[in-house]
Write an enzyme that holds these catalytic residues in place. Structure first.
Site, PDB file in Angstrom:
ATOM      1  N   GLY A 143      46.825  41.701  34.493  1.00 24.48           N
ATOM      2  CA  GLY A 143      46.073  41.761  35.702  1.00 24.48           C
ATOM      3  C   GLY A 143      46.645  40.513  36.440  1.00 24.48           C
ATOM      4  O   GLY A 143      45.985  39.935  37.221  1.00 24.48           O
ATOM      5  N   ALA A 144      47.933  40.349  36.383  1.00 22.90           N
ATOM      6  CA  ALA A 144      48.461  39.297  36.987  1.00 22.90           C
ATOM      7  C   ALA A 144      49.061  39.134  38.724  1.00 22.90           C
ATOM      8  O   ALA A 144      49.653  38.478  39.186  1.00 22.90           O
ATOM      9  CB  ALA A 144      49.740  38.583  36.240  1.00 22.90           C
ATOM     10  N   SER A 145      48.690  40.491  39.173  1.00 21.42           N
ATOM     11  CA  SER A 145      49.205  40.812  40.565  1.00 21.42           C
ATOM     12  C   SER A 145      48.124  40.103  41.469  1.00 21.42           C
ATOM     13  O   SER A 145      48.467  39.577  42.468  1.00 21.42           O
ATOM     14  CB  SER A 145      49.258  42.087  40.794  1.00 21.42           C
ATOM     15  OG  SER A 145      50.119  42.959  40.114  1.00 21.42           O
ATOM     16  N   ASN A 167      43.722  38.961  30.769  1.00 21.79           N
ATOM     17  CA  ASN A 167      42.955  38.780  31.815  1.00 21.79           C
ATOM     18  C   ASN A 167      42.599  39.987  32.623  1.00 21.79           C
ATOM     19  O   ASN A 167      41.555  39.852  33.411  1.00 21.79           O
ATOM     20  CB  ASN A 167      43.800  37.777  33.037  1.00 21.79           C
ATOM     21  CG  ASN A 167      43.321  37.858  34.361  1.00 21.79           C
ATOM     22  OD1 ASN A 167      42.492  36.908  34.684  1.00 21.79           O
ATOM     23  ND2 ASN A 167      43.912  38.663  35.392  1.00 21.79           N
ATOM     24  N   SER A 201      33.823  35.536  30.805  1.00 29.32           N
ATOM     25  CA  SER A 201      32.969  35.165  32.083  1.00 29.32           C
ATOM     26  C   SER A 201      31.607  34.638  31.508  1.00 29.32           C
ATOM     27  O   SER A 201      31.149  34.786  30.365  1.00 29.32           O
ATOM     28  CB  SER A 201      32.486  36.760  32.542  1.00 29.32           C
ATOM     29  OG  SER A 201      31.406  36.485  33.463  1.00 29.32           O
ATOM     30  N   TYR A 248      29.495  45.295  31.871  1.00 26.05           N
ATOM     31  CA  TYR A 248      30.283  43.889  32.257  1.00 26.05           C
ATOM     32  C   TYR A 248      29.624  43.042  31.088  1.00 26.05           C
ATOM     33  O   TYR A 248      30.664  42.388  30.559  1.00 26.05           O
ATOM     34  CB  TYR A 248      30.295  43.649  33.546  1.00 26.05           C
ATOM     35  CG  TYR A 248      30.947  42.392  34.049  1.00 26.05           C
ATOM     36  CD1 TYR A 248      32.524  42.752  34.063  1.00 26.05           C
ATOM     37  CD2 TYR A 248      30.732  41.104  34.135  1.00 26.05           C
ATOM     38  CE1 TYR A 248      33.287  41.722  34.401  1.00 26.05           C
ATOM     39  CE2 TYR A 248      31.504  40.073  34.555  1.00 26.05           C
ATOM     40  CZ  TYR A 248      32.968  40.417  34.528  1.00 26.05           C
ATOM     41  OH  TYR A 248      33.700  39.320  34.977  1.00 26.05           O
ATOM     42  N   ALA A 300      28.115  43.249  28.319  1.00 30.63           N
ATOM     43  CA  ALA A 300      28.617  43.534  27.036  1.00 30.63           C
ATOM     44  C   ALA A 300      30.007  43.317  26.715  1.00 30.63           C
ATOM     45  O   ALA A 300      30.422  42.727  25.580  1.00 30.63           O
ATOM     46  CB  ALA A 300      28.041  44.864  26.555  1.00 30.63           C
ATOM     47  N   LYS A 325      32.162  41.262  28.104  1.00 31.17           N
ATOM     48  CA  LYS A 325      32.552  40.079  28.191  1.00 31.17           C
ATOM     49  C   LYS A 325      31.893  39.218  26.765  1.00 31.17           C
ATOM     50  O   LYS A 325      32.740  38.157  26.468  1.00 31.17           O
ATOM     51  CB  LYS A 325      32.079  39.357  29.473  1.00 31.17           C
ATOM     52  CG  LYS A 325      32.780  39.697  30.672  1.00 31.17           C
ATOM     53  CD  LYS A 325      34.301  39.759  30.557  1.00 31.17           C
ATOM     54  CE  LYS A 325      35.036  40.215  31.793  1.00 31.17           C
ATOM     55  NZ  LYS A 325      36.627  39.881  31.893  1.00 31.17           N
ATOM     56  N   ILE A 349      34.398  33.218  40.978  1.00 30.68           N
ATOM     57  CA  ILE A 349      35.590  32.774  41.529  1.00 30.68           C
ATOM     58  C   ILE A 349      36.112  33.345  42.977  1.00 30.68           C
ATOM     59  O   ILE A 349      35.634  34.909  42.862  1.00 30.68           O
ATOM     60  CB  ILE A 349      36.800  32.841  40.662  1.00 30.68           C
ATOM     61  CG1 ILE A 349      36.135  32.407  39.031  1.00 30.68           C
ATOM     62  CG2 ILE A 349      38.089  31.926  40.940  1.00 30.68           C
ATOM     63  CD1 ILE A 349      36.026  30.815  39.130  1.00 30.68           C
TER      64      ILE A 349
HETATM   65  N1  NAD Z   1      36.078  36.445  40.198  1.00 31.19           N
HETATM   66  C1  NAD Z   1      35.186  36.003  39.447  1.00 31.19           C
HETATM   67  O1  NAD Z   1      34.172  35.603  39.994  1.00 31.19           O
HETATM   68  C2  NAD Z   1      35.326  36.090  37.939  1.00 31.19           C
HETATM   69  C3  NAD Z   1      34.227  35.703  36.898  1.00 31.19           C
HETATM   70  C4  NAD Z   1      34.244  35.929  35.695  1.00 31.19           C
HETATM   71  C5  NAD Z   1      35.346  36.502  34.923  1.00 31.19           C
HETATM   72  N2  NAD Z   1      36.325  37.022  35.859  1.00 31.19           N
HETATM   73  C6  NAD Z   1      37.214  37.887  35.190  1.00 31.19           C
HETATM   74  O2  NAD Z   1      38.614  37.264  35.465  1.00 31.19           O
HETATM   75  C7  NAD Z   1      39.343  38.425  35.256  1.00 31.19           C
HETATM   76  C8  NAD Z   1      40.575  38.544  36.752  1.00 31.19           C
HETATM   77  O3  NAD Z   1      39.534  38.793  37.511  1.00 31.19           O
HETATM   78  P1  NAD Z   1      39.898  38.556  38.962  1.00 31.19           P
HETATM   79  O4  NAD Z   1      38.602  37.817  39.474  1.00 31.19           O
HETATM   80  O5  NAD Z   1      40.982  37.932  39.400  1.00 31.19           O
HETATM   81  O6  NAD Z   1      39.803  39.935  39.757  1.00 31.19           O
HETATM   82  P2  NAD Z   1      40.876  40.727  40.638  1.00 31.19           P
HETATM   83  O7  NAD Z   1      40.060  42.068  41.041  1.00 31.19           O
HETATM   84  O8  NAD Z   1      41.286  39.939  41.700  1.00 31.19           O
HETATM   85  O9  NAD Z   1      41.832  41.074  39.876  1.00 31.19           O
HETATM   86  C9  NAD Z   1      41.839  41.834  38.836  1.00 31.19           C
HETATM   87  C10 NAD Z   1      43.428  42.498  38.461  1.00 31.19           C
HETATM   88  O10 NAD Z   1      43.593  43.187  37.409  1.00 31.19           O
HETATM   89  C11 NAD Z   1      44.041  44.424  37.505  1.00 31.19           C
HETATM   90  N3  NAD Z   1      43.572  45.330  36.916  1.00 31.19           N
HETATM   91  C12 NAD Z   1      42.556  46.188  37.121  1.00 31.19           C
HETATM   92  N4  NAD Z   1      42.270  47.200  36.240  1.00 31.19           N
HETATM   93  C13 NAD Z   1      43.428  47.109  35.526  1.00 31.19           C
HETATM   94  C14 NAD Z   1      43.855  47.961  34.322  1.00 31.19           C
HETATM   95  N5  NAD Z   1      43.196  49.112  34.063  1.00 31.19           N
HETATM   96  N6  NAD Z   1      44.933  47.814  33.913  1.00 31.19           N
HETATM   97  C15 NAD Z   1      45.757  46.668  34.269  1.00 31.19           C
HETATM   98  N7  NAD Z   1      45.565  45.843  35.319  1.00 31.19           N
HETATM   99  C16 NAD Z   1      44.398  45.894  35.713  1.00 31.19           C
HETATM  100  C17 NAD Z   1      43.847  44.620  39.161  1.00 31.19           C
HETATM  101  O11 NAD Z   1      44.892  45.428  39.705  1.00 31.19           O
HETATM  102  C18 NAD Z   1      43.992  43.390  39.717  1.00 31.19           C
HETATM  103  O12 NAD Z   1      45.446  42.755  39.946  1.00 31.19           O
HETATM  104  C19 NAD Z   1      38.583  39.604  34.739  1.00 31.19           C
HETATM  105  O13 NAD Z   1      38.734  40.032  33.527  1.00 31.19           O
HETATM  106  C20 NAD Z   1      37.246  39.458  35.244  1.00 31.19           C
HETATM  107  O14 NAD Z   1      36.379  39.959  34.523  1.00 31.19           O
HETATM  108  C21 NAD Z   1      36.303  36.796  37.227  1.00 31.19           C
END
Ligand code: NAD
Length: 281
Positions: free
Chosen positions: A33-35, A120, A172, A184, A186, A188, A217
């Site tokens: 999920g690094a994009s 991630n 999370s 979500y 469950a 996490k 975030i």
């Molecule tokens: N942003 C927040 O507030 C927050 C809070 C707690 C936890 N998180 C967790 O952090 C992690 C990253 O989230 P983020 O906020 O950067 O979200 P984001 O949506 O900005 O990025 C998520 C990335 O995951 C990729 N992705 C989605 N489904 C995928 C799949 N099936 N296979 C491969 N890649 C996939 C997307 O293309 C995207 O690049 C997640 O696990 C999320 O649950 C985020």
């Protein structure tokens, strides 16, 4: 890899772009999920410390949100190489077991080893049990929890051979309380306990497995929330702001580094204190 083969700097393989000794020189790191968002920040932070990063995502293009990341357009691998680091994009859907096997085998074929895995990739929706279809539940858990299990399962034999093996799972604050929606929350909570179990499994080989539990975030995932939700979350946060992706990137760097070699099985809460007033149950 010998110092001569260090991919980061022509001048000094030991120093990062701030001129400080690199903490992850030549380590091979996979970030899923690094994009976008948090994964992108983790990939860039690890790269800045000398890691060669396999940037994995279902989509190479960064997600642009309605509140945050509106202007992020450069793919993470291009940003890494612009900054003088080394990264490779490998497309992978974390709900697809064959894709995950391919991600691991491609990494081994090209780099010979895996030192760091950051699980991630994740999706979020907060609908309640009546609004959530079985298919939507399965899809979320398939990415957020089963995807973490599968990447761990296939990477672990290689990480066991590393002198500084690390798995970092992004969970999370919703792992610890209600309000994130049944799927979500469950998924996490599952990641937190999967982390502890894998920590025990990897420990005999000297590696560590930890989770990071972010608060709210600034990423495109927040498109799911209303402006009022976001305002409320800031009001509930003792350090009153939203988190930035770099807050999580730097926490991941610490857990990946040698400084954290005796820390395993923990869930590091990075939330500006949001959970601090809540009772521990
Ligand atoms: N942003 C927040 O507030 C927050 C809070 C707690 C936890 N998180 C967790 O952090 C992690 C990253 O989230 P983020 O906020 O950067 O979200 P984001 O949506 O900005 O990025 C998520 C990335 O995951 C990729 N992705 C989605 N489904 C995928 C799949 N099936 N296979 C491969 N890649 C996939 C997307 O293309 C995207 O690049 C997640 O696990 C999320 O649950 C985020």
């Amino acid at each position: 890899m010998t110092p001569e083969m260090c991919p980061i700097s022509t001048k000094s393989a030991l120093n990062n772009r701030q001129g400080v000794k690199m903490r992850l020189k030549n380590r091979i790191a996979i970030v899923t999920g690094a994009s976008s968002g948090i994964g992108r920040s983790i990939a860039l932070t690890l790269s800045n410390e000398g890691a060669n990063v396999i940037v994995s995502d279902i989509d190479k293009t960064p997600k642009r949100g309605k509140y945050h990341e509106r202007n992020t357009i450069t793919p993470t691998v291009d940003e890494i190489s612009k900054l003088g680091g080394q990264g490779t994009f490998v497309q992978c859907d974390m709900s697809d077991e064959h894709g995950i096997k391919n991600l691991i085998s491609k990494t081994i074929k090209e780099h010979g080893r895996i030192d760091i895995l950051v699980n991630n990739a994740g999706i979020c929706f907060t609908s309640n049990s009546q609004e959530t279809t079985t298919q939507a539940f399965d899809n979320l858990v398939g990415i957020n929890l089963r995807g973490v299990f599968l990447a761990t399962k296939y990477a672990l034999p290689h990480i066991k051979k590393s002198k500084a093996g690390r798995i970092i799972n992004i969970a999370s604050v919703h792992a610890f309380n209600g309000g994130g929606g049944p799927a979500y929350a469950a998924s996490k909570a599952g990641v937190v306990n999967l982390t502890k179990d894998t920590a025990i499994e990897l420990a005999p080989n000297g590696g560590t497995v930890n989770a990071i539990c972010p608060g709210y975030i600034e990423t495109a995932i927040q498109d799911e929330l209303t402006e009022q939700n976001i305002k409320d979350s800031i009001e509930k946060t003792p350090l009153p702001r939203l988190g930035l992706p770099k807050d999580i990137g730097l926490a991941a760097l610490f857990l990946a580094s040698d400084d954290a070699e005796w820390i395993t099985g923990i869930s590091l809460i990075v939330d500006g204190g949001m959970l601090a007033p809540l009772p521990v149950v």
